[in-house]
Design an enzyme around this catalytic site. Structure first.
Site, PDB file in Angstrom:
ATOM      1  N   ASP A  32      37.321  30.076  47.264  1.00  0.00           N
ATOM      2  CA  ASP A  32      37.112  31.483  47.584  1.00  0.00           C
ATOM      3  C   ASP A  32      36.334  31.817  48.712  1.00  0.00           C
ATOM      4  O   ASP A  32      34.968  31.437  48.861  1.00  0.00           O
ATOM      5  CB  ASP A  32      36.816  32.388  46.217  1.00  0.00           C
ATOM      6  CG  ASP A  32      37.304  33.821  46.574  1.00  0.00           C
ATOM      7  OD1 ASP A  32      36.550  34.301  47.473  1.00  0.00           O
ATOM      8  OD2 ASP A  32      38.011  34.169  45.741  1.00  0.00           O
ATOM      9  N   ASN A  88      44.364  38.390  38.275  1.00  0.00           N
ATOM     10  CA  ASN A  88      44.554  39.737  38.247  1.00  0.00           C
ATOM     11  C   ASN A  88      46.054  40.341  38.907  1.00  0.00           C
ATOM     12  O   ASN A  88      46.613  39.502  39.813  1.00  0.00           O
ATOM     13  CB  ASN A  88      43.535  40.298  39.165  1.00  0.00           C
ATOM     14  CG  ASN A  88      42.135  40.063  38.964  1.00  0.00           C
ATOM     15  OD1 ASN A  88      41.734  40.102  37.777  1.00  0.00           O
ATOM     16  ND2 ASN A  88      41.168  39.936  40.156  1.00  0.00           N
ATOM     17  N   GLN A  95      43.558  43.236  41.583  1.00  0.00           N
ATOM     18  CA  GLN A  95      44.252  42.600  42.385  1.00  0.00           C
ATOM     19  C   GLN A  95      43.990  43.202  43.978  1.00  0.00           C
ATOM     20  O   GLN A  95      44.436  44.211  44.182  1.00  0.00           O
ATOM     21  CB  GLN A  95      45.692  42.168  42.154  1.00  0.00           C
ATOM     22  CG  GLN A  95      46.237  41.231  42.982  1.00  0.00           C
ATOM     23  CD  GLN A  95      47.829  41.008  42.547  1.00  0.00           C
ATOM     24  OE1 GLN A  95      48.174  41.814  41.666  1.00  0.00           O
ATOM     25  NE2 GLN A  95      48.340  39.951  43.086  1.00  0.00           N
ATOM     26  N   HIS A 101      47.572  34.216  42.067  1.00  0.00           N
ATOM     27  CA  HIS A 101      46.684  33.133  42.255  1.00  0.00           C
ATOM     28  C   HIS A 101      45.760  33.218  40.945  1.00  0.00           C
ATOM     29  O   HIS A 101      45.585  34.241  40.215  1.00  0.00           O
ATOM     30  CB  HIS A 101      45.666  33.396  43.501  1.00  0.00           C
ATOM     31  CG  HIS A 101      45.040  34.717  43.532  1.00  0.00           C
ATOM     32  ND1 HIS A 101      45.945  35.955  43.858  1.00  0.00           N
ATOM     33  CD2 HIS A 101      44.012  35.243  43.159  1.00  0.00           C
ATOM     34  CE1 HIS A 101      45.083  36.850  43.980  1.00  0.00           C
ATOM     35  NE2 HIS A 101      43.871  36.724  43.564  1.00  0.00           N
ATOM     36  N   HIS A 103      42.111  32.383  39.599  1.00  0.00           N
ATOM     37  CA  HIS A 103      40.596  32.086  39.975  1.00  0.00           C
ATOM     38  C   HIS A 103      40.210  30.978  38.958  1.00  0.00           C
ATOM     39  O   HIS A 103      40.109  31.282  37.640  1.00  0.00           O
ATOM     40  CB  HIS A 103      39.750  33.569  39.889  1.00  0.00           C
ATOM     41  CG  HIS A 103      40.026  34.637  40.919  1.00  0.00           C
ATOM     42  ND1 HIS A 103      39.255  34.974  42.054  1.00  0.00           N
ATOM     43  CD2 HIS A 103      41.104  35.312  40.741  1.00  0.00           C
ATOM     44  CE1 HIS A 103      39.653  35.843  42.514  1.00  0.00           C
ATOM     45  NE2 HIS A 103      40.763  36.377  41.892  1.00  0.00           N
TER      46      HIS A 103
HETATM   47  P1  AMP Z   1      42.035  39.087  43.817  1.00  0.00           P
HETATM   48  O1  AMP Z   1      40.954  40.409  43.783  1.00  0.00           O
HETATM   49  O2  AMP Z   1      42.179  38.723  42.440  1.00  0.00           O
HETATM   50  O3  AMP Z   1      43.361  39.327  44.461  1.00  0.00           O
HETATM   51  O4  AMP Z   1      41.341  37.930  44.422  1.00  0.00           O
HETATM   52  C1  AMP Z   1      41.709  37.846  45.896  1.00  0.00           C
HETATM   53  C2  AMP Z   1      40.500  36.886  46.210  1.00  0.00           C
HETATM   54  O5  AMP Z   1      41.081  36.097  47.613  1.00  0.00           O
HETATM   55  C3  AMP Z   1      39.052  37.476  46.437  1.00  0.00           C
HETATM   56  O6  AMP Z   1      38.079  36.678  45.601  1.00  0.00           O
HETATM   57  C4  AMP Z   1      38.746  37.147  47.980  1.00  0.00           C
HETATM   58  O7  AMP Z   1      37.438  36.758  48.094  1.00  0.00           O
HETATM   59  C5  AMP Z   1      39.741  35.987  48.284  1.00  0.00           C
HETATM   60  N1  AMP Z   1      40.084  35.764  49.660  1.00  0.00           N
HETATM   61  C6  AMP Z   1      40.431  36.692  50.616  1.00  0.00           C
HETATM   62  N2  AMP Z   1      40.850  36.104  51.809  1.00  0.00           N
HETATM   63  C7  AMP Z   1      40.653  34.854  51.736  1.00  0.00           C
HETATM   64  C8  AMP Z   1      40.672  33.678  52.455  1.00  0.00           C
HETATM   65  N3  AMP Z   1      41.173  33.944  53.821  1.00  0.00           N
HETATM   66  N4  AMP Z   1      40.389  32.391  52.219  1.00  0.00           N
HETATM   67  C9  AMP Z   1      39.687  32.375  50.976  1.00  0.00           C
HETATM   68  N5  AMP Z   1      39.741  33.330  49.854  1.00  0.00           N
HETATM   69  C10 AMP Z   1      40.213  34.613  50.155  1.00  0.00           C
END
Ligand code: AMP
Ligand code: ZN
Length: 139
Positions: A32, A88, A95, A101, A103
């Site tokens: 992440d 999420n 989300q 995805h 975590h």
């Molecule tokens: P969610 O809030 O469950 O949709 O999680 C999305 C996650 O994606 C967050 O923890 C972000 O930090 C992560 N994220 C967003 N863009 C990137 C990226 N380019 N590379 C890696 N992680 C990312």
């Protein structure tokens, strides 16, 4: 299927760089970019599914098997003291990227963010709980 506007599809296509810790035909696992803890990673199916409602059942089952395998591997390598898996669905649920995805969040006894994932409680009477139980019963 990929979604041209999806940041995770772009990572999977190689258009956006990532720190990939595992890859197979079905999944890519990346660190992440905004980690909650050291080693915070995301399991991404290579196919685009917006969320848990849309994901193929078999891919969902494989994702959970992979989460178990990676939790064991990461715990051993990172020597973390606990582990959260989190997934999420929908903006209201936190989300922010609408490509399914999971975590993988290693937790440490003296971690900076040890209050994450703690929530306050909502109260229901015994009658309300019984009604909710009846409403949700699949039996
Ligand atoms: P969610 O809030 O469950 O949709 O999680 C999305 C996650 O994606 C967050 O923890 C972000 O930090 C992560 N994220 C967003 N863009 C990137 C990226 N380019 N590379 C890696 N992680 C990312
Ligand atoms: Zn996508």
């Amino acid at each position: 299927m990929r979604d041209d506007n999806c940041i995770f599809c772009k990572i999977i296509n190689g258009a956006i760089p990532s720190n990939t810790i595992y890859e197979d035909d079905t999944f890519q696992v990346i660190l992440d970019v905004n980690p909650a803890s050291k080693g915070h990673a995301l399991i991404l199916p290579k196919e685009h599914y917006a969320n848990l409602y849309e994901i193929d059942e078999e891919v969902a089952a494989q994702a959970m098997k992979l989460a178990k395998k990676l939790a064991a591997h990461m715990t051993k390598v990172l020597n973390c003291d606990g582990f959260n898996i989190l997934q999420n669905n929908g903006e209201v649920a936190g989300q922010t990227v609408f490509h399914f995805h999971i975590h993988l969040v290693p937790r440490y006894k003296d971690g900076k963010n040890n209050d994450i994932l703690k929530w306050t409680h909502e109260e229901f009477t015994a009658e309300e709980l019984a009604a909710i139980c009846q409403e949700l019963s699949l039996a």
